[in-house]
Design a protein around this motif. Structure first.
Motif, mmCIF file in Angstrom:
data_model
loop_
_atom_site.group_PDB
_atom_site.id
_atom_site.type_symbol
_atom_site.label_atom_id
_atom_site.label_comp_id
_atom_site.label_asym_id
_atom_site.label_seq_id
_atom_site.Cartn_x
_atom_site.Cartn_y
_atom_site.Cartn_z
ATOM 1 N N HIS A 96 19.919 16.930 -37.062
ATOM 2 C CA HIS A 96 18.971 16.040 -36.369
ATOM 3 C C HIS A 96 19.001 16.268 -34.863
ATOM 4 C CE1 HIS A 96 18.652 13.597 -40.109
ATOM 5 N NE2 HIS A 96 17.423 13.471 -39.651
ATOM 6 N N GLY A 99 17.250 19.470 -34.062
ATOM 7 C CA GLY A 99 15.799 19.269 -34.158
ATOM 8 C C GLY A 99 15.250 18.512 -32.957
ATOM 9 N N ASP A 100 15.998 17.501 -32.507
ATOM 10 C CA ASP A 100 15.580 16.752 -31.312
ATOM 11 C C ASP A 100 15.532 17.662 -30.092
ATOM 12 O OD1 ASP A 100 15.508 14.482 -32.916
ATOM 13 O OD2 ASP A 100 17.402 13.658 -32.153
ATOM 14 N N ARG A 102 15.061 20.940 -30.082
ATOM 15 C CA ARG A 102 13.910 21.840 -30.227
ATOM 16 C C ARG A 102 12.617 21.139 -29.832
ATOM 17 N NH1 ARG A 102 16.401 22.935 -35.163
ATOM 18 N NH2 ARG A 102 17.640 24.819 -35.038
ATOM 19 N N ARG A 103 12.451 19.906 -30.281
ATOM 20 C CA ARG A 103 11.235 19.156 -29.937
ATOM 21 C C ARG A 103 11.138 18.919 -28.438
ATOM 22 N NH1 ARG A 103 12.242 17.228 -34.807
ATOM 23 N NH2 ARG A 103 13.642 15.573 -34.202
ATOM 24 N N GLN A 104 12.234 18.557 -27.809
ATOM 25 C CA GLN A 104 12.213 18.309 -26.362
ATOM 26 C C GLN A 104 11.864 19.567 -25.606
ATOM 27 O OE1 GLN A 104 15.701 16.423 -24.804
ATOM 28 N NE2 GLN A 104 15.385 14.562 -25.979
ATOM 29 N N SER A 106 10.157 22.157 -26.744
ATOM 30 C CA SER A 106 8.777 22.587 -27.003
ATOM 31 C C SER A 106 7.771 21.697 -26.283
ATOM 32 C CB SER A 106 8.496 22.604 -28.503
ATOM 33 O OG SER A 106 8.496 21.290 -29.034
ATOM 34 N N LEU A 107 8.148 20.465 -25.983
ATOM 35 C CA LEU A 107 7.238 19.546 -25.285
ATOM 36 C C LEU A 107 7.278 19.721 -23.775
ATOM 37 C CD1 LEU A 107 7.845 16.252 -27.293
ATOM 38 C CD2 LEU A 107 5.910 17.814 -27.470
ATOM 39 N N ARG A 113 11.800 29.116 -24.883
ATOM 40 C CA ARG A 113 12.935 28.895 -25.771
ATOM 41 C C ARG A 113 13.956 30.010 -25.690
ATOM 42 N NH1 ARG A 113 11.524 26.229 -31.315
ATOM 43 N NH2 ARG A 113 13.294 27.537 -31.762
#
Length: 129
Positions: A96, A99-100, A102-104, A106-107, A113
């Motif tokens: 988790h 994943g958090d 990666r999301r941060q 990508s935003l 990356r």
């Protein structure tokens, strides 16, 4: 009779004009901060107080609060204890958090990356002699 002393700086930096700073890329978030937010979300989803979760993990509520705010870097044993206290596994918690992250990333505007010189899956590489 008063004595006077002359004070001289040991080193003087040459005066120069300020150079324009290059635009900084967004900084990658710290793992402990993302972990702390994830732990807080898990605790709040279970509608638990800091004291309840901390007691099951064997730590003080103050220390749990500092972990959740990303102020403290907990040991792997502490992270495992917190995962168990929140009814999850260490691997699920780690996935988790990853994943958090990666999301941060990508935003973030203009976020890359990979670092320069690093390859990604699918990159075509060639060697020249």
């Amino acid at each position: 009779m008063a004595e006077h002393a002359n004070v001289y700086p040991l080193r003087r930096e040459p005066q120069r004009e300020r150079e324009p700073q290059p635009e900084r890329s967004p900084q990658e978030p710290l793992w402990r901060e993302v972990l702390g937010r994830r732990l807080r979300v898990l605790r709040q989803e279970q509608q638990e107080t800091l004291s309840e979760t901390a007691a099951r993990a064997g730590i003080s509520p103050q220390y749990l609060s500092e972990i959740e705010r990303g102020r403290k870097e907990p040991s792997s044993e502490m992270i495992a204890a917190l995962a168990g206290a929140l009814g999850t596994t260490l691997i699920d918690l780690t996935e988790h958090v990853a994943g958090d992250l990666r999301r941060q990333l990508s935003l973030a505007p203009g976020a890359s990356r990979t670092r320069p010189g690093r390859t990604r899956p699918g990159d075509v590489l060639a060697l020249a002699a």
